[in-house]
Design an enzyme around this catalytic site. Structure first.
Site, PDB file in Angstrom:
ATOM      1  N   TYR A 139       0.791  -1.225   0.000  1.00  0.00           N
ATOM      2  CA  TYR A 139       0.000   0.000   0.000  1.00  0.00           C
ATOM      3  C   TYR A 139       0.827   1.281   0.000  1.00  0.00           C
ATOM      4  CZ  TYR A 139      -3.850  -3.171   1.068  1.00  0.00           C
ATOM      5  OH  TYR A 139      -4.761  -4.175   1.009  1.00  0.00           O
TER       6      TYR A 139
ATOM      7  N   THR B  35      -4.126 -10.455   5.155  1.00  0.00           N
ATOM      8  CA  THR B  35      -4.631 -11.398   4.155  1.00  0.00           C
ATOM      9  C   THR B  35      -3.497 -12.228   3.558  1.00  0.00           C
ATOM     10  OG1 THR B  35      -4.385  -9.836   2.316  1.00  0.00           O
ATOM     11  CG2 THR B  35      -6.520  -9.845   3.502  1.00  0.00           C
TER      12      THR B  35
ATOM     13  N   SER C  34     -12.499 -11.416  -4.585  1.00  0.00           N
ATOM     14  CA  SER C  34     -12.713 -11.395  -3.141  1.00  0.00           C
ATOM     15  C   SER C  34     -14.149 -11.785  -2.835  1.00  0.00           C
ATOM     16  CB  SER C  34     -12.428 -10.000  -2.576  1.00  0.00           C
ATOM     17  OG  SER C  34     -12.567  -9.981  -1.166  1.00  0.00           O
TER      18      SER C  34
ATOM     19  N   HIS D  23      -7.765   1.601   1.398  1.00  0.00           N
ATOM     20  CA  HIS D  23      -7.591   0.199   1.773  1.00  0.00           C
ATOM     21  C   HIS D  23      -6.410  -0.055   2.711  1.00  0.00           C
ATOM     22  CE1 HIS D  23      -8.251  -4.001   1.537  1.00  0.00           C
ATOM     23  NE2 HIS D  23      -8.622  -4.083   0.286  1.00  0.00           N
TER      24      HIS D  23
ATOM     25  N   TYR E 165      -6.043 -14.326  -8.166  1.00  0.00           N
ATOM     26  CA  TYR E 165      -5.858 -13.977  -6.752  1.00  0.00           C
ATOM     27  C   TYR E 165      -7.214 -14.046  -6.070  1.00  0.00           C
ATOM     28  CZ  TYR E 165      -4.861 -10.724  -2.798  1.00  0.00           C
ATOM     29  OH  TYR E 165      -4.712 -10.128  -1.565  1.00  0.00           O
TER      30      TYR E 165
ATOM     31  N   LYS F  79     -24.284 -26.372  -1.663  1.00  0.00           N
ATOM     32  CA  LYS F  79     -23.849 -27.283  -0.600  1.00  0.00           C
ATOM     33  C   LYS F  79     -24.402 -28.689  -0.794  1.00  0.00           C
ATOM     34  CE  LYS F  79     -23.170 -23.698   2.894  1.00  0.00           C
ATOM     35  NZ  LYS F  79     -23.641 -23.106   4.179  1.00  0.00           N
TER      36      LYS F  79
ATOM     37  N   PRO G   5     -37.249  10.809  -3.404  1.00  0.00           N
ATOM     38  CA  PRO G   5     -38.257  11.748  -3.890  1.00  0.00           C
ATOM     39  C   PRO G   5     -38.680  11.410  -5.315  1.00  0.00           C
ATOM     40  CG  PRO G   5     -36.082  12.781  -3.799  1.00  0.00           C
ATOM     41  CD  PRO G   5     -35.954  11.457  -3.130  1.00  0.00           C
TER      42      PRO G   5
ATOM     43  N   ASP H  89     -17.728 -21.205  -2.024  1.00  0.00           N
ATOM     44  CA  ASP H  89     -16.617 -20.418  -2.543  1.00  0.00           C
ATOM     45  C   ASP H  89     -15.834 -21.206  -3.589  1.00  0.00           C
ATOM     46  OD1 ASP H  89     -14.914 -17.891  -2.206  1.00  0.00           O
ATOM     47  OD2 ASP H  89     -13.427 -19.492  -2.003  1.00  0.00           O
TER      48      ASP H  89
ATOM     49  N   SER I 122      -8.419 -14.490   4.585  1.00  0.00           N
ATOM     50  CA  SER I 122      -8.169 -13.766   5.823  1.00  0.00           C
ATOM     51  C   SER I 122      -7.161 -14.494   6.707  1.00  0.00           C
ATOM     52  CB  SER I 122      -9.480 -13.583   6.600  1.00  0.00           C
ATOM     53  OG  SER I 122      -9.231 -12.974   7.863  1.00  0.00           O
TER      54      SER I 122
END
Length: 568
Positions: A81, A447, A537, A325, A434, A405, A107, A412, A438
């Protein structure tokens, strides 16, 4: 909040052999056999007798011994970063839209350029709940997060409020205070920055009615200033500039005492709030164009992109965020924003009015011709960068995590394997991928990378559209690919990934000569496999929090997804 911090393990340093084995396996779908053989040779020389790998590993162990919490913490913050010199407003910041609130109906007609009552009202309500969360963090009363019964590190919560990225030569810095006790927020309106007090001098928080009045007063002050003096260049545009350009401009600004005071006010503010009025009504109604507003605001207008958290409220009452970030991972900030969204829909525990609440004050700048030119350049370059980003919003409403499942695979893994098949079908070749994993099970963890482009995923992707492969065989290949992804995920979250260890080793190189001797890093496959064309992500759940981020390479994709119960 920190009751379990002392029990959290330190992030381990994997063995060189294990990391290199995983690394070489990740190269298989990306390289030809001869290229992979060359990479294997380079990696073997790197970790073998006389190679530089063991030397760097020993240096990294010394870093670990000296680090208070984690060998990775400072390395990741700087290398990922703060040392990044390109514009951070798209390349680093992330964005999201929070769910609508039926109590604040849009509105029937929104006039372009006009602030609205629902905009002020919803902003005030959300600000109130943000202040509640900051007070809980200051009091260390936020419940400890956990995953499958294991406590997670809560250190990132200290960096949520009162945190700003400040440009500096070569490496930016984070201006931060914990507890975050600033008494104001930073409001952006018509590209002008306003210090809006939300606490009085005694530290008493303003009531909802007072915050509503403060926001209305802030917009009125700006309207009067612009009516009287005309529009002035917006220093905030510089936060979207190349970091070295912003560094030079800020250094020039800091020669003036008034500018220093204005910058300090922006830096110390608890968080940012942008009240957007210069958004076309058609863009507000269109899901994708609205997300683009949250992502880059037409090239950086009406934002202070260096704030760790910046709320964005549109004239129709829609709510989004744009967050820097560096200090905090998106899922951690998302935890706070989800709490705010839930509180917004419940009863409000309001406070009595705070006595002697100071009025809002627009920040006053001494803008020299040099600074004005830098602002114009930053604005033009930010618009060009925004024009190169396309924001798309997709979804699958036919099924979600519940049905997936039943297949016996993780949702994921299902998504990541399907993504590999989709990319191959569209582009005809695999791509380095990528996925963020976590590391909060470790002290001060951030990460790790899951390298989702695997040989097994590619085997399934190639077979999927092959009419000569039986469906039963395709299903078997899919299950194998999903199982491989699940194994990689488990390894990454256990601190046994590839990329963070290799980053730590590279950070130990002490000279250009050493860098030339590091065979693994010199090998072209390292740069190829680290140029993540697919940057992804998982931010489940997505029912109240949908966002994204830009690609990390020019020809890539930034893919944010959520696996909800019955949709994706």
């Amino acid at each position: 909040m920190f009751a379990k911090q002392g029990s959290l393990p330190r992030l381990p340093i994997p063995s060189l052999k294990d990391t290199v084995t995983r690394y070489l396996r990740s190269l298989e779908p990306l390289l030809s056999r001869s290229e992979h053989a060359q990479s294997t040779k380079a990696a073997s020389a790197f970790i073998g007798a006389g190679g530089l790998g063991p030397v760097l590993q020993q240096r990294l162990r010394e870093v670990d011994r000296q680090a208070e919490h984690s060998w990775l913490e400072d390395i990741w913050l700087k290398k990922a970063y703060l040392e990044w010199r390109g514009p951070s407003y798209i390349n680093v910041n992330w964005f999201a839209q929070l769910g609508d609130n039926p109590d604040y109906a849009a509105p029937a007609h929104v006039e372009h350029g006009q602030i609205t009552g629902v905009q002020i009202q919803r902003a005030a309500r959300v600000v109130t709940h943000m202040l509640e969360l900051n007070e809980m963090i200051n009091a260390r009363s936020v419940p400890v997060d956990s995953l499958r019964g294991e406590p997670l590190c809560m250190a990132q919560f200290m960096w949520q409020f009162g945190t700003t990225r400040v440009p500096r030569p070569g490496c930016d810095q984070l201006v931060h205070q914990f507890p975050a006790t600033a008494r104001h927020i930073l409001v952006m309106y018509r590209t002008q920055a306003v210090e809006v007090p939300v606490y009085n001098a005694s530290g008493q928080r303003a009531s909802l009615a007072q915050i509503t009045a403060q926001l209305a007063a802030a917009t009125q002050r700006v309207d009067k200033l612009i009516t009287r003096a005309g529009a002035v260049p917006s220093v905030a545009n510089l936060t979207a500039a190349h970091r070295d350009q912003w560094t030079r401009a800020r250094t020039h600004l800091e020669r003036d005492a008034g500018n220093c005071a204005a910058l300090e006010s922006a830096d110390r503010a608890l968080f940012g709030l942008s009240l957007d009025t210069d958004v076309n009504p058609e863009d507000m109604r269109d899901d994708e164009r609205r997300l683009a507003v949250f992502a880059h605001s037409d090239g950086g207008a009406n934002r202070w992109f260096d704030k760790a958290i910046q709320l964005v409220v549109l004239a129709d009452g829609r709510l989004g965020v744009n967050c820097e970030h560096a200090p905090v991972d998106a899922l951690t900030t998302g935890r706070i924003l989800m709490e705010v969204a839930q509180r917004e829909r419940g009863p409000l525990k309001d406070l009595p009015p705070a006595a002697d609440l100071p009025p809002p004050e627009p920040l006053v700048w001494n803008v020299s011709p040099e600074t004005a030119n830098a602002i114009s350049q930053a604005r033009a370059e930010a618009r060009a960068l925004a024009a190169d980003l396309r924001v798309l919003l997709g979804g699958v409403g036919d099924f979600g995590a519940r049905w997936i499942k039943t297949l016996g695979v993780s949702p994921d893994a299902f998504f990541q394997v399907a993504l590999q098949a989709a990319y191959l079908r569209h582009h005809g070749q695999p791509a380095a991928t990528y996925e963020s994993a976590s590391l909060r099970r470790f002290a001060h963890g951030r990460t790790e990378t899951i390298r989702s482009c695997t040989a097994d995923a590619q085997a399934f992707a190639r077979a999927l559209d092959d009419p000569h492969v039986a469906e039963r065989a395709k299903l078997e290949l899919f299950r194998r690919a999903a199982a491989t992804h699940t194994q990689l995920t488990a390894a990454a979250t256990a601190g046994q990934g590839v990329d963070r260890h290799l980053l730590g080793l590279r950070a130990q190189l002490q000279s250009p000569e050493e860098a030339e001797r590091a065979e693994l890093f010199v090998d072209p496959a390292f740069a190829q496999s680290s140029a993540f064309v697919l940057s992804t992500s998982n931010t489940t759940p997505g029912d109240m929090f949908r966002g994204g981020f830009a690609p990390v390479v020019a020809d890539g994709y930034g893919i944010n997804y959520a696996m909800d119960r019955d949709d994706i």
